[in-house]
Motif scaffolding. Structure first.
Motif, PDB file in Angstrom:
ATOM      1  N   PHE A 102       0.820  -1.208   0.000  1.00  0.00           N
ATOM      2  CA  PHE A 102       0.000   0.000   0.000  1.00  0.00           C
ATOM      3  C   PHE A 102       0.863   1.271   0.000  1.00  0.00           C
ATOM      4  CE2 PHE A 102      -3.790   2.199   2.309  1.00  0.00           C
ATOM      5  CZ  PHE A 102      -4.350   2.548   1.092  1.00  0.00           C
ATOM      6  N   TYR A 103       1.804   1.363   0.902  1.00  0.00           N
ATOM      7  CA  TYR A 103       2.682   2.540   1.020  1.00  0.00           C
ATOM      8  C   TYR A 103       1.875   3.832   0.969  1.00  0.00           C
ATOM      9  CZ  TYR A 103       7.002  -0.041   1.137  1.00  0.00           C
ATOM     10  OH  TYR A 103       8.018  -0.860   1.537  1.00  0.00           O
ATOM     11  N   ALA A 104       0.934   3.949   1.901  1.00  0.00           N
ATOM     12  CA  ALA A 104       0.013   5.080   1.876  1.00  0.00           C
ATOM     13  C   ALA A 104      -0.188   5.637   3.276  1.00  0.00           C
ATOM     14  CB  ALA A 104      -1.319   4.641   1.276  1.00  0.00           C
ATOM     15  N   CYS A 105      -0.668   6.867   3.333  1.00  0.00           N
ATOM     16  CA  CYS A 105      -0.959   7.484   4.638  1.00  0.00           C
ATOM     17  C   CYS A 105      -1.994   8.591   4.435  1.00  0.00           C
ATOM     18  CB  CYS A 105       0.307   8.060   5.260  1.00  0.00           C
ATOM     19  SG  CYS A 105       1.051   9.375   4.296  1.00  0.00           S
ATOM     20  N   TYR A 106      -2.482   9.104   5.563  1.00  0.00           N
ATOM     21  CA  TYR A 106      -3.411  10.238   5.539  1.00  0.00           C
ATOM     22  C   TYR A 106      -2.668  11.505   5.933  1.00  0.00           C
ATOM     23  CZ  TYR A 106      -7.318   7.017   5.196  1.00  0.00           C
ATOM     24  OH  TYR A 106      -8.194   6.061   4.769  1.00  0.00           O
ATOM     25  N   LEU A 107      -3.118  12.606   5.353  1.00  0.00           N
ATOM     26  CA  LEU A 107      -2.556  13.915   5.687  1.00  0.00           C
ATOM     27  C   LEU A 107      -3.647  14.777   6.325  1.00  0.00           C
ATOM     28  CD1 LEU A 107      -0.581  16.351   5.443  1.00  0.00           C
ATOM     29  CD2 LEU A 107      -1.366  16.609   3.069  1.00  0.00           C
ATOM     30  N   GLY A 108      -3.295  15.431   7.435  1.00  0.00           N
ATOM     31  CA  GLY A 108      -4.186  16.419   8.057  1.00  0.00           C
ATOM     32  C   GLY A 108      -3.361  17.646   8.420  1.00  0.00           C
ATOM     33  N   TYR A 109      -3.995  18.815   8.454  1.00  0.00           N
ATOM     34  CA  TYR A 109      -3.203  20.035   8.697  1.00  0.00           C
ATOM     35  C   TYR A 109      -4.088  21.150   9.232  1.00  0.00           C
ATOM     36  CZ  TYR A 109      -5.231  20.273   4.075  1.00  0.00           C
ATOM     37  OH  TYR A 109      -6.122  20.176   3.037  1.00  0.00           O
ATOM     38  N   SER A 110      -3.435  22.125   9.851  1.00  0.00           N
ATOM     39  CA  SER A 110      -4.116  23.379  10.193  1.00  0.00           C
ATOM     40  C   SER A 110      -3.070  24.475  10.331  1.00  0.00           C
ATOM     41  CB  SER A 110      -4.912  23.251  11.492  1.00  0.00           C
ATOM     42  OG  SER A 110      -4.041  23.168  12.602  1.00  0.00           O
ATOM     43  N   LEU A 111      -3.551  25.695  10.132  1.00  0.00           N
ATOM     44  CA  LEU A 111      -2.696  26.872  10.193  1.00  0.00           C
ATOM     45  C   LEU A 111      -3.348  27.859  11.153  1.00  0.00           C
ATOM     46  CD1 LEU A 111      -0.168  27.798   8.517  1.00  0.00           C
ATOM     47  CD2 LEU A 111      -1.775  28.808   6.893  1.00  0.00           C
ATOM     48  N   GLY A 112      -2.546  28.533  11.958  1.00  0.00           N
ATOM     49  CA  GLY A 112      -3.091  29.518  12.883  1.00  0.00           C
ATOM     50  C   GLY A 112      -3.835  30.634  12.149  1.00  0.00           C
ATOM     51  N   GLU A 113      -4.803  31.210  12.849  1.00  0.00           N
ATOM     52  CA  GLU A 113      -5.674  32.222  12.216  1.00  0.00           C
ATOM     53  C   GLU A 113      -4.868  33.364  11.603  1.00  0.00           C
ATOM     54  OE1 GLU A 113      -8.580  33.758  14.925  1.00  0.00           O
ATOM     55  OE2 GLU A 113      -9.756  34.639  13.283  1.00  0.00           O
ATOM     56  N   LYS A 114      -3.852  33.838  12.330  1.00  0.00           N
ATOM     57  CA  LYS A 114      -3.149  35.022  11.832  1.00  0.00           C
ATOM     58  C   LYS A 114      -2.208  34.713  10.673  1.00  0.00           C
ATOM     59  CE  LYS A 114       0.275  34.816  15.544  1.00  0.00           C
ATOM     60  NZ  LYS A 114       0.512  35.145  16.918  1.00  0.00           N
ATOM     61  N   TRP A 115      -2.039  33.424  10.345  1.00  0.00           N
ATOM     62  CA  TRP A 115      -1.126  33.045   9.257  1.00  0.00           C
ATOM     63  C   TRP A 115      -1.863  32.595   7.998  1.00  0.00           C
ATOM     64  CZ3 TRP A 115       2.953  35.181  10.956  1.00  0.00           C
ATOM     65  CH2 TRP A 115       3.299  35.104  12.302  1.00  0.00           C
ATOM     66  N   GLN A 116      -3.177  32.759   7.988  1.00  0.00           N
ATOM     67  CA  GLN A 116      -3.979  32.327   6.834  1.00  0.00           C
ATOM     68  C   GLN A 116      -3.691  33.191   5.599  1.00  0.00           C
ATOM     69  OE1 GLN A 116      -6.789  29.853   7.038  1.00  0.00           O
ATOM     70  NE2 GLN A 116      -5.627  29.357   8.865  1.00  0.00           N
ATOM     71  N   GLY A 117      -3.843  32.582   4.445  1.00  0.00           N
ATOM     72  CA  GLY A 117      -3.836  33.339   3.192  1.00  0.00           C
ATOM     73  C   GLY A 117      -2.493  33.937   2.804  1.00  0.00           C
ATOM     74  N   GLN A 118      -1.391  33.337   3.288  1.00  0.00           N
ATOM     75  CA  GLN A 118      -0.063  33.861   2.935  1.00  0.00           C
ATOM     76  C   GLN A 118       0.835  32.797   2.302  1.00  0.00           C
ATOM     77  OE1 GLN A 118       1.494  36.354   6.314  1.00  0.00           O
ATOM     78  NE2 GLN A 118      -0.494  35.873   7.197  1.00  0.00           N
ATOM     79  N   GLY A 119       0.229  31.661   1.978  1.00  0.00           N
ATOM     80  CA  GLY A 119       0.992  30.619   1.291  1.00  0.00           C
ATOM     81  C   GLY A 119       1.854  29.753   2.200  1.00  0.00           C
ATOM     82  N   TYR A 120       1.695  29.884   3.529  1.00  0.00           N
ATOM     83  CA  TYR A 120       2.577  29.125   4.434  1.00  0.00           C
ATOM     84  C   TYR A 120       2.327  27.619   4.368  1.00  0.00           C
ATOM     85  CZ  TYR A 120       4.419  33.321   6.671  1.00  0.00           C
ATOM     86  OH  TYR A 120       5.051  34.502   6.917  1.00  0.00           O
ATOM     87  N   MET A 121       1.050  27.219   4.311  1.00  0.00           N
ATOM     88  CA  MET A 121       0.797  25.777   4.331  1.00  0.00           C
ATOM     89  C   MET A 121       1.262  25.134   3.027  1.00  0.00           C
ATOM     90  SD  MET A 121      -0.011  23.253   6.122  1.00  0.00           S
ATOM     91  CE  MET A 121      -0.754  23.887   7.612  1.00  0.00           C
ATOM     92  N   GLN A 122       1.037  25.821   1.941  1.00  0.00           N
ATOM     93  CA  GLN A 122       1.498  25.278   0.655  1.00  0.00           C
ATOM     94  C   GLN A 122       3.027  25.103   0.678  1.00  0.00           C
ATOM     95  OE1 GLN A 122       0.028  27.431  -2.741  1.00  0.00           O
ATOM     96  NE2 GLN A 122       1.482  26.463  -4.121  1.00  0.00           N
ATOM     97  N   GLU A 123       3.713  26.118   1.154  1.00  0.00           N
ATOM     98  CA  GLU A 123       5.182  26.074   1.224  1.00  0.00           C
ATOM     99  C   GLU A 123       5.648  24.902   2.108  1.00  0.00           C
ATOM    100  OE1 GLU A 123       6.911  29.975   1.927  1.00  0.00           O
ATOM    101  OE2 GLU A 123       8.489  29.092   3.155  1.00  0.00           O
ATOM    102  N   ALA A 124       5.005  24.735   3.248  1.00  0.00           N
ATOM    103  CA  ALA A 124       5.404  23.666   4.175  1.00  0.00           C
ATOM    104  C   ALA A 124       5.088  22.290   3.602  1.00  0.00           C
ATOM    105  CB  ALA A 124       4.689  23.856   5.511  1.00  0.00           C
TER     106      ALA A 124
END
Ligand SMILES: CC(C)(COP(=O)(O)OP(=O)(O)OC[C@H]1O[C@@H](n2cnc3c(N)ncnc32)[C@H](O)[C@@H]1OP(=O)(O)O)[C@@H](O)C(=O)NCCC(=O)NCCS
Length: 194
Positions: A102-124
Protein backbone atom coordinates in the motif's frame (compact mmCIF):
# COMPACT_ATOMS: atom_id res chain seq x y z
CA UNK A 1 12.16 1.78 8.26
CA UNK A 2 10.54 -1.61 8.88
CA UNK A 3 11.93 -2.38 12.30
CA UNK A 4 11.64 -0.58 15.60
CA UNK A 5 13.87 2.47 15.94
CA UNK A 6 15.41 3.12 19.33
CA UNK A 7 15.66 6.88 18.85
CA UNK A 8 13.23 9.46 17.53
CA UNK A 9 13.83 10.46 13.93
CA UNK A 10 15.10 14.04 13.74
CA UNK A 11 13.80 15.67 10.60
CA UNK A 12 14.00 19.41 10.04
CA UNK A 13 13.22 20.88 6.62
CA UNK A 14 14.08 24.46 5.68
CA UNK A 15 11.85 26.38 3.27
CA UNK A 16 12.06 30.03 2.17
CA UNK A 17 10.20 31.31 5.23
CA UNK A 18 9.78 28.37 7.60
CA UNK A 19 11.33 25.54 9.53
CA UNK A 20 9.17 22.45 9.06
CA UNK A 21 10.24 19.80 11.54
CA UNK A 22 8.99 16.76 13.40
CA UNK A 23 7.63 17.46 16.85
CA UNK A 24 9.67 16.34 19.83
CA UNK A 25 8.98 16.12 23.54
CA UNK A 26 10.15 19.70 24.21
CA UNK A 27 7.35 21.17 22.05
CA UNK A 28 4.61 20.83 24.69
CA UNK A 29 4.51 24.57 25.54
CA UNK A 30 4.54 25.69 21.92
CA UNK A 31 1.74 23.28 20.97
CA UNK A 32 -0.40 24.31 23.94
CA UNK A 33 0.05 27.97 22.88
CA UNK A 34 -0.94 27.13 19.29
CA UNK A 35 -4.08 25.22 20.23
CA UNK A 36 -5.22 27.66 22.90
CA UNK A 37 -4.67 30.70 20.69
CA UNK A 38 -6.54 29.10 17.76
CA UNK A 39 -9.16 27.14 19.66
CA UNK A 40 -12.22 29.02 18.39
CA UNK A 41 -10.84 29.48 14.91
CA UNK A 42 -10.13 25.75 14.40
CA UNK A 43 -13.33 24.49 16.07
CA UNK A 44 -15.50 24.24 12.91
CA UNK A 45 -12.81 22.29 11.04
CA UNK A 46 -11.57 19.75 13.57
CA UNK A 47 -12.72 16.97 15.89
CA UNK A 48 -13.80 18.18 19.32
CA UNK A 49 -10.60 18.78 21.28
CA UNK A 50 -10.57 18.37 25.03
CA UNK A 51 -8.99 21.00 27.27
CA UNK A 52 -5.71 19.07 27.47
CA UNK A 53 -4.84 20.45 24.00
CA UNK A 54 -4.46 23.88 25.60
CA UNK A 55 -2.12 22.83 28.42
CA UNK A 56 1.54 21.79 28.28
CA UNK A 57 0.80 18.92 30.68
CA UNK A 58 -1.75 17.51 28.22
CA UNK A 59 0.78 17.74 25.42
CA UNK A 60 3.54 16.07 27.44
CA UNK A 61 1.45 12.90 27.60
CA UNK A 62 0.38 13.13 23.95
CA UNK A 63 3.91 13.83 22.71
CA UNK A 64 5.10 10.66 24.43
CA UNK A 65 2.70 8.65 22.24
CA UNK A 66 3.49 10.64 19.10
CA UNK A 67 7.23 10.19 19.44
CA UNK A 68 6.69 6.43 19.83
CA UNK A 69 4.67 6.41 16.59
CA UNK A 70 7.43 8.39 14.87
CA UNK A 71 10.11 5.99 16.14
CA UNK A 72 8.18 3.10 14.65
CA UNK A 73 7.57 4.94 11.36
CA UNK A 74 3.79 4.76 11.83
CA UNK A 75 3.15 8.52 11.78
CA UNK A 76 5.04 11.78 11.26
CA UNK A 77 3.79 14.93 12.97
CA UNK A 78 5.33 18.08 11.51
CA UNK A 79 5.10 21.60 12.92
CA UNK A 80 5.58 24.80 10.94
CA UNK A 81 7.78 27.30 12.78
CA UNK A 82 9.37 30.69 12.21
CA UNK A 83 13.08 30.56 11.46
CA UNK A 84 13.98 31.03 15.15
CA UNK A 85 11.72 28.10 16.04
CA UNK A 86 9.86 30.16 18.62
CA UNK A 87 6.27 30.11 17.41
CA UNK A 88 4.20 27.38 15.79
CA UNK A 89 2.38 28.67 12.70
CA UNK A 90 0.62 25.39 11.97
CA UNK A 91 0.76 21.60 11.99
CA UNK A 92 0.84 18.93 9.27
CA UNK A 93 0.38 15.29 10.24
CA UNK A 94 0.98 12.18 8.15
CA UNK A 95 -0.77 9.37 10.01
CA UNK A 96 -1.93 5.76 9.68
CA UNK A 97 1.11 4.91 7.59
CA UNK A 98 0.86 1.49 5.97
CA UNK A 99 3.56 -0.13 3.88
CA UNK A 100 3.46 -3.64 2.37
CA UNK A 101 1.59 -3.36 -0.91
CA UNK A 102 0.00 0.00 0.00
CA UNK A 103 2.68 2.54 1.02
CA UNK A 104 0.01 5.08 1.88
CA UNK A 105 -0.96 7.48 4.64
CA UNK A 106 -3.41 10.24 5.54
CA UNK A 107 -2.56 13.92 5.69
CA UNK A 108 -4.19 16.42 8.06
CA UNK A 109 -3.20 20.04 8.70
CA UNK A 110 -4.12 23.38 10.19
CA UNK A 111 -2.70 26.87 10.19
CA UNK A 112 -3.09 29.52 12.88
CA UNK A 113 -5.67 32.22 12.22
CA UNK A 114 -3.15 35.02 11.83
CA UNK A 115 -1.13 33.05 9.26
CA UNK A 116 -3.98 32.33 6.83
CA UNK A 117 -3.84 33.34 3.19
CA UNK A 118 -0.06 33.86 2.93
CA UNK A 119 0.99 30.62 1.29
CA UNK A 120 2.58 29.13 4.43
CA UNK A 121 0.80 25.78 4.33
CA UNK A 122 1.50 25.28 0.65
CA UNK A 123 5.18 26.07 1.22
CA UNK A 124 5.40 23.67 4.18
CA UNK A 125 3.50 20.83 2.54
CA UNK A 126 5.60 20.95 -0.61
CA UNK A 127 8.65 20.20 1.55
CA UNK A 128 6.94 17.68 3.84
CA UNK A 129 5.36 15.75 0.96
CA UNK A 130 8.74 15.60 -0.79
CA UNK A 131 10.16 14.07 2.42
CA UNK A 132 7.31 11.55 2.69
CA UNK A 133 7.72 10.51 -0.95
CA UNK A 134 11.51 10.42 -1.12
CA UNK A 135 12.61 9.36 2.37
CA UNK A 136 9.56 7.47 3.64
CA UNK A 137 8.81 6.01 0.21
CA UNK A 138 5.10 6.72 0.33
CA UNK A 139 3.26 6.01 -2.89
CA UNK A 140 -0.07 7.61 -1.96
CA UNK A 141 -0.99 10.45 0.36
CA UNK A 142 -4.72 10.83 1.05
CA UNK A 143 -6.34 14.05 2.24
CA UNK A 144 -10.04 14.73 2.67
CA UNK A 145 -11.98 17.94 3.20
CA UNK A 146 -15.52 19.09 3.85
CA UNK A 147 -17.11 20.44 0.64
CA UNK A 148 -17.51 23.93 2.09
CA UNK A 149 -13.87 24.11 3.21
CA UNK A 150 -12.77 26.00 0.13
CA UNK A 151 -9.39 26.99 1.55
CA UNK A 152 -8.50 23.36 2.14
CA UNK A 153 -9.83 22.25 -1.26
CA UNK A 154 -7.88 25.02 -3.00
CA UNK A 155 -4.69 24.13 -1.16
CA UNK A 156 -4.94 20.46 -2.13
CA UNK A 157 -5.66 21.34 -5.74
CA UNK A 158 -2.60 23.60 -5.92
CA UNK A 159 -0.49 20.75 -4.52
CA UNK A 160 -1.74 18.40 -7.25
CA UNK A 161 -4.13 16.24 -5.20
CA UNK A 162 -6.86 14.73 -7.34
CA UNK A 163 -10.46 14.12 -6.38
CA UNK A 164 -11.22 10.42 -5.99
CA UNK A 165 -14.66 10.39 -4.47
CA UNK A 166 -17.20 11.71 -2.05
CA UNK A 167 -17.90 10.09 1.30
CA UNK A 168 -21.12 10.75 3.18
CA UNK A 169 -20.94 11.31 6.94
CA UNK A 170 -17.26 10.45 6.81
CA UNK A 171 -15.63 12.16 9.81
CA UNK A 172 -16.80 13.41 13.17
CA UNK A 173 -15.95 17.13 12.95
CA UNK A 174 -17.03 19.66 15.57
CA UNK A 175 -19.33 17.01 17.01
CA UNK A 176 -21.20 16.04 13.81
CA UNK A 177 -20.67 13.45 11.09
CA UNK A 178 -19.70 15.42 7.99
CA UNK A 179 -19.50 14.58 4.31
CA UNK A 180 -16.00 14.82 2.83
CA UNK A 181 -14.42 15.10 -0.61
CA UNK A 182 -11.75 12.40 -0.91
CA UNK A 183 -8.50 13.32 -2.65
CA UNK A 184 -5.07 11.77 -3.09
CA UNK A 185 -1.63 12.51 -4.47
CA UNK A 186 0.43 9.64 -5.85
CA UNK A 187 4.18 9.52 -6.28
CA UNK A 188 5.11 9.03 -9.94
CA UNK A 189 8.77 8.44 -8.98
CA UNK A 190 8.09 5.72 -6.42
CA UNK A 191 10.79 3.10 -6.09
CA UNK A 192 11.03 0.23 -3.60
CA UNK A 193 13.28 0.38 -0.55
CA UNK A 194 16.88 -0.39 -1.46
C1 LIG B 1 -6.74 24.79 5.10
C2 LIG B 1 -5.72 25.86 5.45
C3 LIG B 1 -4.46 25.22 6.00
C4 LIG B 1 -5.36 26.63 4.18
O1 LIG B 1 -4.55 27.73 4.50
P1 LIG B 1 -4.14 28.81 3.39
O2 LIG B 1 -3.39 29.89 4.04
O3 LIG B 1 -5.36 29.18 2.59
O4 LIG B 1 -3.21 27.93 2.45
P2 LIG B 1 -1.92 28.29 1.63
O5 LIG B 1 -0.73 28.20 2.47
O6 LIG B 1 -1.96 27.43 0.42
O7 LIG B 1 -2.11 29.81 1.19
C5 LIG B 1 -2.81 30.13 0.02
C6 LIG B 1 -3.28 31.55 0.11
O8 LIG B 1 -2.17 32.40 0.36
C7 LIG B 1 -2.06 33.38 -0.72
N1 LIG B 1 -0.62 33.68 -0.83
C8 LIG B 1 -0.04 34.83 -0.40
N2 LIG B 1 1.28 34.76 -0.55
C9 LIG B 1 1.56 33.55 -1.11
C10 LIG B 1 2.75 32.91 -1.49
N3 LIG B 1 3.95 33.48 -1.33
N4 LIG B 1 2.68 31.67 -2.00
C11 LIG B 1 1.49 31.06 -2.16
N5 LIG B 1 0.30 31.61 -1.78
C12 LIG B 1 0.34 32.87 -1.28
C13 LIG B 1 -2.73 32.73 -1.88
O9 LIG B 1 -3.18 33.67 -2.82
C14 LIG B 1 -3.89 32.04 -1.17
O10 LIG B 1 -4.84 32.99 -0.78
P3 LIG B 1 -6.37 32.93 -1.27
O11 LIG B 1 -6.88 31.54 -0.99
O12 LIG B 1 -7.02 33.97 -0.46
O13 LIG B 1 -6.28 33.19 -2.73
C15 LIG B 1 -6.29 26.86 6.49
O14 LIG B 1 -7.36 27.56 5.95
C16 LIG B 1 -6.70 26.24 7.81
O15 LIG B 1 -5.88 26.00 8.68
N6 LIG B 1 -8.02 26.02 8.00
C17 LIG B 1 -8.53 25.49 9.25
C18 LIG B 1 -8.16 24.05 9.48
C19 LIG B 1 -8.52 23.20 8.30
O16 LIG B 1 -9.44 23.46 7.56
N7 LIG B 1 -7.76 22.09 8.13
C20 LIG B 1 -7.96 21.19 7.02
C21 LIG B 1 -9.07 20.25 7.26
S1 LIG B 1 -9.33 19.26 5.80
Amino acid sequence: MFGYRSSSPKVSLTTDRLIVRLVHERDAYRLADYYSENRLFLKPWEPVRDDSYCYPSGWQARLGMITELQKQGNAFYFILLDKNEEEIYGVANFSNILRGSFYACYLGYSLGEKWQGQGYMQEALQAAIRYMFRQQKMHRIMANYMPHNQRSGGLLERLGFEREGYAKEYLLIDGKWRDHVLTALTNPEWSPMP
